[in-house]
Motif scaffolding. Structure first.
Motif, mmCIF file in Angstrom:
data_model
loop_
_atom_site.group_PDB
_atom_site.id
_atom_site.type_symbol
_atom_site.label_atom_id
_atom_site.label_comp_id
_atom_site.label_asym_id
_atom_site.label_seq_id
_atom_site.Cartn_x
_atom_site.Cartn_y
_atom_site.Cartn_z
ATOM 1 N N ASP A 1 -0.922 -3.108 -10.013
ATOM 2 C CA ASP A 1 -0.519 -2.087 -9.753
ATOM 3 C C ASP A 1 -0.303 -2.180 -8.113
ATOM 4 O OD1 ASP A 1 -2.462 -2.190 -8.547
ATOM 5 O OD2 ASP A 1 -3.758 -0.459 -8.369
ATOM 6 N N ARG A 2 0.237 -2.714 -7.443
ATOM 7 C CA ARG A 2 0.722 -3.688 -6.130
ATOM 8 C C ARG A 2 2.047 -3.568 -6.916
ATOM 9 N NH1 ARG A 2 -1.816 -0.521 -3.599
ATOM 10 N NH2 ARG A 2 -2.037 -0.187 -5.166
ATOM 11 N N LEU A 3 2.521 -4.037 -7.805
ATOM 12 C CA LEU A 3 4.266 -4.058 -8.260
ATOM 13 C C LEU A 3 4.770 -2.876 -8.474
ATOM 14 C CD1 LEU A 3 5.482 -6.926 -7.586
ATOM 15 C CD2 LEU A 3 5.114 -6.706 -10.509
ATOM 16 N N ALA A 4 3.760 -2.347 -9.129
ATOM 17 C CA ALA A 4 5.046 -1.247 -9.674
ATOM 18 C C ALA A 4 3.184 -0.119 -10.554
ATOM 19 C CB ALA A 4 5.744 -1.433 -10.996
ATOM 20 N N VAL A 20 0.786 -1.271 0.344
ATOM 21 C CA VAL A 20 -0.506 0.056 -0.029
ATOM 22 C C VAL A 20 0.844 1.291 0.382
ATOM 23 C CG1 VAL A 20 -1.827 -1.211 1.086
ATOM 24 C CG2 VAL A 20 -0.440 0.008 2.393
ATOM 25 N N SER A 21 0.226 2.287 -0.356
ATOM 26 C CA SER A 21 1.555 3.834 -0.223
ATOM 27 C C SER A 21 1.355 4.675 0.849
ATOM 28 C CB SER A 21 0.220 4.385 -1.766
ATOM 29 O OG SER A 21 0.858 4.060 -2.387
ATOM 30 N N THR A 22 0.237 4.249 1.972
ATOM 31 C CA THR A 22 0.658 5.424 3.095
ATOM 32 C C THR A 22 0.515 4.393 4.068
ATOM 33 O OG1 THR A 22 -1.253 5.559 3.169
ATOM 34 C CG2 THR A 22 -0.326 7.651 1.323
ATOM 35 N N THR A 23 1.225 4.739 5.536
ATOM 36 C CA THR A 23 1.220 4.279 6.557
ATOM 37 C C THR A 23 -0.177 3.810 7.339
ATOM 38 O OG1 THR A 23 1.480 6.252 7.486
ATOM 39 C CG2 THR A 23 3.599 4.795 7.050
ATOM 40 N N ASP A 24 -1.292 4.956 6.395
ATOM 41 C CA ASP A 24 -2.061 4.889 7.471
ATOM 42 C C ASP A 24 -3.100 3.765 6.861
ATOM 43 O OD1 ASP A 24 -1.805 6.619 4.695
ATOM 44 O OD2 ASP A 24 -4.752 7.426 5.766
ATOM 45 N N GLN A 25 -2.962 3.151 5.581
ATOM 46 C CA GLN A 25 -3.559 2.412 4.993
ATOM 47 C C GLN A 25 -3.224 0.694 5.107
ATOM 48 O OE1 GLN A 25 -2.296 3.780 1.140
ATOM 49 N NE2 GLN A 25 -4.095 3.750 -0.639
ATOM 50 N N GLU A 26 -4.463 -0.384 4.330
ATOM 51 C CA GLU A 26 -4.181 -1.329 5.244
ATOM 52 C C GLU A 26 -3.323 -1.963 4.638
ATOM 53 O OE1 GLU A 26 -4.248 -3.127 8.448
ATOM 54 O OE2 GLU A 26 -4.560 -0.684 9.308
ATOM 55 N N LEU A 27 -2.854 -3.682 4.713
ATOM 56 C CA LEU A 27 -2.226 -4.997 3.692
ATOM 57 C C LEU A 27 -3.540 -5.739 4.296
ATOM 58 C CD1 LEU A 27 1.172 -4.112 4.282
ATOM 59 C CD2 LEU A 27 0.251 -3.997 2.589
ATOM 60 N N THR A 28 -4.523 -5.976 5.058
ATOM 61 C CA THR A 28 -4.981 -7.072 5.759
ATOM 62 C C THR A 28 -5.600 -8.123 4.330
ATOM 63 O OG1 THR A 28 -6.367 -5.977 6.487
ATOM 64 C CG2 THR A 28 -5.207 -6.898 7.548
ATOM 65 N N ILE A 29 -6.143 -6.605 3.723
ATOM 66 C CA ILE A 29 -7.112 -7.874 2.375
ATOM 67 C C ILE A 29 -6.058 -8.712 1.522
ATOM 68 C CG2 ILE A 29 -8.899 -6.416 0.593
ATOM 69 C CD1 ILE A 29 -10.112 -5.071 2.322
ATOM 70 N N ILE A 53 4.607 -14.252 2.540
ATOM 71 C CA ILE A 53 4.098 -13.231 2.542
ATOM 72 C C ILE A 53 5.241 -11.947 2.395
ATOM 73 C CG2 ILE A 53 1.976 -10.960 1.349
ATOM 74 C CD1 ILE A 53 0.192 -13.695 2.522
ATOM 75 N N PHE A 54 5.482 -11.107 1.346
ATOM 76 C CA PHE A 54 6.463 -9.750 1.442
ATOM 77 C C PHE A 54 5.120 -8.004 1.176
ATOM 78 C CE2 PHE A 54 8.776 -13.304 -0.092
ATOM 79 C CZ PHE A 54 10.159 -13.160 1.007
ATOM 80 N N SER A 55 5.214 -7.254 2.424
ATOM 81 C CA SER A 55 4.253 -7.048 2.840
ATOM 82 C C SER A 55 5.197 -5.497 2.797
ATOM 83 C CB SER A 55 3.662 -6.831 3.942
ATOM 84 O OG SER A 55 2.854 -8.116 3.561
ATOM 85 N N GLU A 56 5.284 -4.463 1.953
ATOM 86 C CA GLU A 56 5.635 -3.678 2.857
ATOM 87 C C GLU A 56 4.250 -1.648 2.920
ATOM 88 O OE1 GLU A 56 9.236 -2.563 0.993
ATOM 89 O OE2 GLU A 56 8.545 -3.409 -1.186
ATOM 90 N N LYS A 57 4.351 -0.610 3.024
ATOM 91 C CA LYS A 57 3.830 0.424 3.119
ATOM 92 C C LYS A 57 4.318 1.408 2.427
ATOM 93 C CE LYS A 57 0.599 -0.614 6.491
ATOM 94 N NZ LYS A 57 0.138 -0.129 7.585
ATOM 95 N N LYS A 58 4.632 1.480 1.353
ATOM 96 C CA LYS A 58 5.649 2.744 0.604
ATOM 97 C C LYS A 58 4.874 2.580 -0.813
ATOM 98 C CE LYS A 58 10.015 2.132 2.616
ATOM 99 N NZ LYS A 58 10.089 3.212 3.445
ATOM 100 N N SER A 59 4.877 3.752 -1.693
ATOM 101 C CA SER A 59 4.431 4.306 -2.746
ATOM 102 C C SER A 59 5.409 3.430 -3.708
ATOM 103 C CB SER A 59 5.668 5.533 -2.942
ATOM 104 O OG SER A 59 4.558 6.359 -4.160
ATOM 105 N N GLY A 60 4.500 3.321 -5.260
ATOM 106 C CA GLY A 60 4.567 2.233 -6.071
ATOM 107 C C GLY A 60 5.029 2.678 -7.088
ATOM 108 N N GLY A 93 13.293 1.989 -2.544
ATOM 109 C CA GLY A 93 13.153 1.936 -0.994
ATOM 110 C C GLY A 93 12.187 0.769 -0.397
ATOM 111 N N ARG A 94 11.793 0.077 -1.913
ATOM 112 C CA ARG A 94 11.177 -1.042 -1.565
ATOM 113 C C ARG A 94 11.790 -1.722 -0.796
ATOM 114 N NH1 ARG A 94 7.147 -0.560 -6.609
ATOM 115 N NH2 ARG A 94 6.580 -2.676 -5.322
ATOM 116 N N THR A 95 12.053 -1.918 -0.159
ATOM 117 C CA THR A 95 12.610 -3.174 0.733
ATOM 118 C C THR A 95 13.095 -4.611 0.229
ATOM 119 O OG1 THR A 95 12.446 -2.952 2.858
ATOM 120 C CG2 THR A 95 14.253 -1.628 1.923
#
Length: 193
Positions: A73-76, A16-25, A38-45, A50-52
């Motif tokens: 669009d989750r990938l890029a 997801v792009s921002t820290t206030d968004q959820e990854l659970t779904i 599952i590799f998860s992060e909260k970073k702009s795509g 920076g997407r470690t």
């Protein structure tokens, strides 16, 4: 005895792009797709750097594995980044699948659909940027958007200078760069120095 070919390992990537968004779904969908990890992060795509978690995922996969995302669009968010990632996966013999879109890079139709979606993801990003700039321009014209508040008190700088303080002393007292004081005072400061 006939041996079965080993099942490909599936690894998920959620973003997801921002820290206030959820990854659970996304994470639940990737678990449902049988991902081992599952590799998860909260970073702009919009940019890859920076997407470690993405980098760790790309280092982890090997020939025969599958990378699974919910949507492309989750990938890029740019065609170039998407093409670079897909090329890197392809060169390593790794397939790409999406749970919500008919993408499977092991098929010709899946590859074509992937390219089309990449174009649309970048188009959407560009539209959002244009709308944001239009909104800022409209707010500025209406006098609503004034930008960031000034970080230095121009009147206070001038008052202290008029009271006989030197630019270096003013900068020290107001905890600001001396160059900022000179910028406020202009030629008056250089003449007094």
């Amino acid at each position: 005895m006939i041996r079965k070919a080993p099942q490909p390992r599936a690894f998920g990537y959620a973003r997801v792009s921002t820290t206030d968004q959820e990854l659970t779904i996304q994470q639940a969908a990737l678990e449902g797709a049988g991902c081992l990890k599952i590799f998860s992060e909260k970073k702009s795509g919009t940019r890859r750097d920076g997407r470690t978690e993405l980098e760790v995922l790309l280092e982890c996969v090997r020939e025969g594995d599958v990378v699974v995302v919910t949507r492309i669009d989750r990938l890029a968010r740019s065609v170039k980044d998407l093409q670079d990632i897909v090329l890197e996966l392809r060169e390593r013999g790794v397939a790409l699948r999406a749970t919500e879109q008919p993408i499977d890079t092991t098929t010709a139709a899946g590859k074509a659909f992937l390219d089309m979606l990449g174009v649309f993801a970048e188009f959407e990003t560009n539209l959002r940027r244009e709308r944001q700039l239009e909104g800022i321009a409209k707010a500025k014209a209406a006098g609503v958007y004034t930008g960031r508040k000034p970080s230095l008190d121009v009147d206070r700088v001038k008052t202290l200078f008029a009271a006989g303080k030197k630019p270096t002393a003013i900068a020290r007292e107001l905890k600001m760069a001396r160059s900022s004081v000179y910028r406020v005072l202009g030629k008056d400061a250089t003449e007094a120095a």
